[in-house]
Every structure is written in C-alpha cells, then in structure tokens.
Enzyme design. Structure first.
Site, mmCIF file in Angstrom:
data_model
loop_
_atom_site.group_PDB
_atom_site.id
_atom_site.type_symbol
_atom_site.label_atom_id
_atom_site.label_comp_id
_atom_site.label_asym_id
_atom_site.label_seq_id
_atom_site.Cartn_x
_atom_site.Cartn_y
_atom_site.Cartn_z
ATOM 1 N N TYR A 5 -3.188 3.701 2.773
ATOM 2 C CA TYR A 5 -3.264 3.903 4.363
ATOM 3 C C TYR A 5 -4.252 4.953 4.795
ATOM 4 C CZ TYR A 5 -0.984 5.106 8.894
ATOM 5 O OH TYR A 5 -0.947 5.522 10.107
ATOM 6 N N HIS A 53 0.685 -1.279 -0.072
ATOM 7 C CA HIS A 53 0.106 -0.036 0.080
ATOM 8 C C HIS A 53 0.774 1.376 -0.081
ATOM 9 C CE1 HIS A 53 0.693 1.766 4.162
ATOM 10 N NE2 HIS A 53 0.977 0.365 4.383
ATOM 11 N N CYS A 54 0.203 2.211 -0.360
ATOM 12 C CA CYS A 54 1.024 3.741 -0.174
ATOM 13 C C CYS A 54 -0.116 4.450 0.375
ATOM 14 C CB CYS A 54 1.067 4.249 -1.587
ATOM 15 S SG CYS A 54 0.125 4.603 -2.861
ATOM 16 N N TRP A 55 -0.195 5.821 0.428
ATOM 17 C CA TRP A 55 -1.072 6.672 1.165
ATOM 18 C C TRP A 55 -2.478 6.535 0.735
ATOM 19 C CZ3 TRP A 55 -2.751 8.868 5.375
ATOM 20 C CH2 TRP A 55 -3.325 9.932 5.169
ATOM 21 N N GLY A 96 -2.833 5.003 -4.828
ATOM 22 C CA GLY A 96 -2.564 5.705 -6.145
ATOM 23 C C GLY A 96 -1.577 4.970 -6.899
#
Length: 353
Positions: free
Chosen positions: A135, A106-108, A111
């Site tokens: 996240y 995952h990222c923020w 995206g």
C-alpha cells in the site's frame, strides 16, 4: 502457478483479466484509507498486529513470525472461505457465471503479511498477484497522480445553481467529469453533510480522486475535465493543493441564474430536514453570518418559514462566493457568464463544450 509480484499500475488498474483486490492489513488500517474497491480480509486484528510488531522490534524477525503463526494458523480456513465468498459475489454481481478470477492482494509494504496470505491462497489453487511495495507504493502513485498536469473547465455559479446536478448530467453524456463533492461525500456548504453518509478520511479522499483521474485519463486521451468551482475545503477534507491551484487558474463557466430560482432549488433540496437539523447547521456559520442574521434565520425556521430563513442564507453565500470570484488572479478574462433563466439539464447546451 507461483505467486507473481507486480507494480502498482498493473496491480490497481489491470482491466485485461477479472480480479478482486484483497487488503490484508489490519481493520483500523483499512478503515482509515484503502484502495477504492478493495476488500478487507485482515491477516491480524489490530491487537494482534501490535503484538507481532512489538516482538519484531524488541526481539527478532523470527520471534515475530512465530507469534504471527500462532494467530494466523487458527484462521487459515476462514481466510480461504472469505476469499471464496468474495469471488462468488464477484461472479454473481459482475458476470452472472463462474469466471476464472485472479486474486490481487497487498499489505502495507509488500512484506510478510501479504506473502503469508499469498502462499496460502496459491496453495489452495487461486491465481495470486501481490503488489510490489504494498500500500505504501500505492500511496506514492496516488500523490503522483494528484500533481500531474490536467486541463480543467470549472463550472461555477452562486449557491443553488444546480451545478452538481448538471455535472452528473454531463457525465452521463460522456463528458469527462471530476465530481469532487461526490468523492468527498459532502455538498460543500454548512448544510452539505445533511442526508449523506460520513465523509472519508483525507487520505481516502485523495485515493478516490486519483482513481477518478486515472479512469478519465487511462487511455491517454487529452480531455478537458469538468469540475465544480469549490473552496479548497469540502466539509472536513481538503482538495489537494496542485488540483486546487489548477482549478483557480482554469476557465470558469459561470451559470448566471436568478436569485428566486436558486432559492426555490435550495428549499427543494434542504427544506424537508427538521428545523433542529437546519438550525444546527446555521449555528456553525454564525460567526461569519453575524449574530442578528443568525437569530433571524433560526427564528424563521421555527416559525415554519423556511423560505425567509433560506433567503437570508442565500444572500450570505452569494456575498462570500462573490468575494471568492474577485480573489482569482485570472479574473475577468477567464470567466464566461452563461445566462440561464431556470435550473435545468438544458443548461448543458449553453456551455461552450
């Protein structure tokens, strides 16, 4: 196999298949707070992330992607090797043999960063899942977990009563326990940081609480959860309001242990620290302790008389804890005193479990 985008419940707590969680956010984002157990393999450094973000805002999405590719292209091999190393470590630590391990990343916001790394790892041959909403969606899940209704039993007692140790023993004996001091990396008093690693950020503390609550309640069993009686602040972190208010209204099981027994326990716990370390901790509470008592407590330390120094401090903490008890809305009908002559794991049997 194509990359699959999955919701937070499945992503974080899918126990049906071996997996590791990869956080591809920048190092500073990860160090501030992350999912418990996640591994940091950042797509961009902090400075690179800043450059790409600025290009996205001031130029275009396409310009940001091109700049990002300049950074990412140079480290693709390294990313794959870091994931391979993480998988090998998982195999060695948890299974002892080679296992088909899924990669959850995952990222923020779910995206471009997670999409870029997921594409690479999928191309290389890993089974890859990404977190829908990133996240940010995980944090929404955490905040929801922190406000759900829970049934608490609160373990109380004056300072030095061995509450934390008793909770640990209870947990070993299959009681449901939420150990807030352990999650906060702090023992809750002026001396609470001695000999313990740095405390987490508030956000990381909340993440850890949510994970612990989920572990206790994941099977849908409506269990009473034991928790230690605390002030809302534990060191530099704060117990989330909904949990703290619930604790204040829950039954309190008060370990009534003689002063001298508690004093011996405090000396055993903290007496090995240097006089300078202890004096620094005492100075932090000097305004509440009072000038004369502060001076006496510190002087006793440097006279190598830890017992009398700690006697002053224990009297101080008893007074403040007693005031806190009187401020509870549900006292006295919700407090159960448990007479105990000594500090021992056998006190476990005296609680109305």
């Amino acid at each position: 196999m194509a990359v699959k985008n999955i919701p937070v419940d499945e992503f974080v707590f899918d126990n049906n298949k071996p997996h590791i969680i990869i956080d591809v956010r920048s190092p500073s984002e990860f160090s501030h707070a992350h999912m418990p157990g996640a591994i940091s393999i950042p797509l961009f450094s902090d400075e690179e992330r800043k450059i790409v973000g600025t290009a996205y805002k001031q130029q275009s999405r396409q310009a940001a992607i091109k700049i990002g590719l300049d950074f990412y292209g140079l480290k693709m091999k390294k990313v794959v090797e870091e994931v391979e190393a993480a998988v090998a470590q998982y195999n060695t630590k948890l299974t002892g043999s080679k296992t088909n391990i899924s990669i959850y990343l995952h990222c923020w916001r779910g995206g471009m960063r997670s999409a870029a790394v997921a594409w690479l790892l999928d191309l290389y041959g890993f089974v890859v899942f990404t977190l829908s909403g990133g996240y940010k969606s995980y944090r929404a899940w955490v905040l929801k977990m922190l406000t759900q209704p829970l049934s608490f039993k609160v373990l109380g007692g004056f300072t030095g009563s061995g509450k934390t140790e008793l909770l640990q023993y209870m947990q070993i004996n299959d009681e449901a326990v939420l150990n807030l001091e352990n999650l906060a990396n702090h023992k809750g008093s002026a001396f609470g940081a001695l000999g313990i690693q740095e405390q987490p950020s508030q956000e990381m503390f909340e993440n850890a609480i949510a994970a612990a609550i989920h572990e206790i309640t994941k099977n849908g069993i409506n269990r009473c959860i034991w928790v230690e009686d605390e002030s809302q602040r534990i060191g530099k972190v704060i117990i989330p309001l909904a949990i703290f208010e619930n604790m204040r209204q829950s039954p309190l099981y008060f370990l009534d242990i003689p002063f001298e027994e508690r004093l011996k326990n405090i000396i055993q716990t903290y007496g090995s620290h240097s006089a300078d370390e202890l004096a620094s901790c005492i100075s932090r509470i000097s305004n509440r302790l009072g000038g004369l008592e502060t001076k006496l407590a510190i002087n006793f330390l440097f006279q190598d008389n830890v017992t009398e120094s700690f006697r002053i401090l224990l009297n101080y903490y008893d007074k403040w804890y007693g005031k806190g008890l009187q401020n509870r809305k549900t006292l006295p009908q919700n407090i159960y005193k448990i007479p105990c002559e000594t500090i021992t794991e056998e006190n476990f049997k005296k609680l109305a479990l």
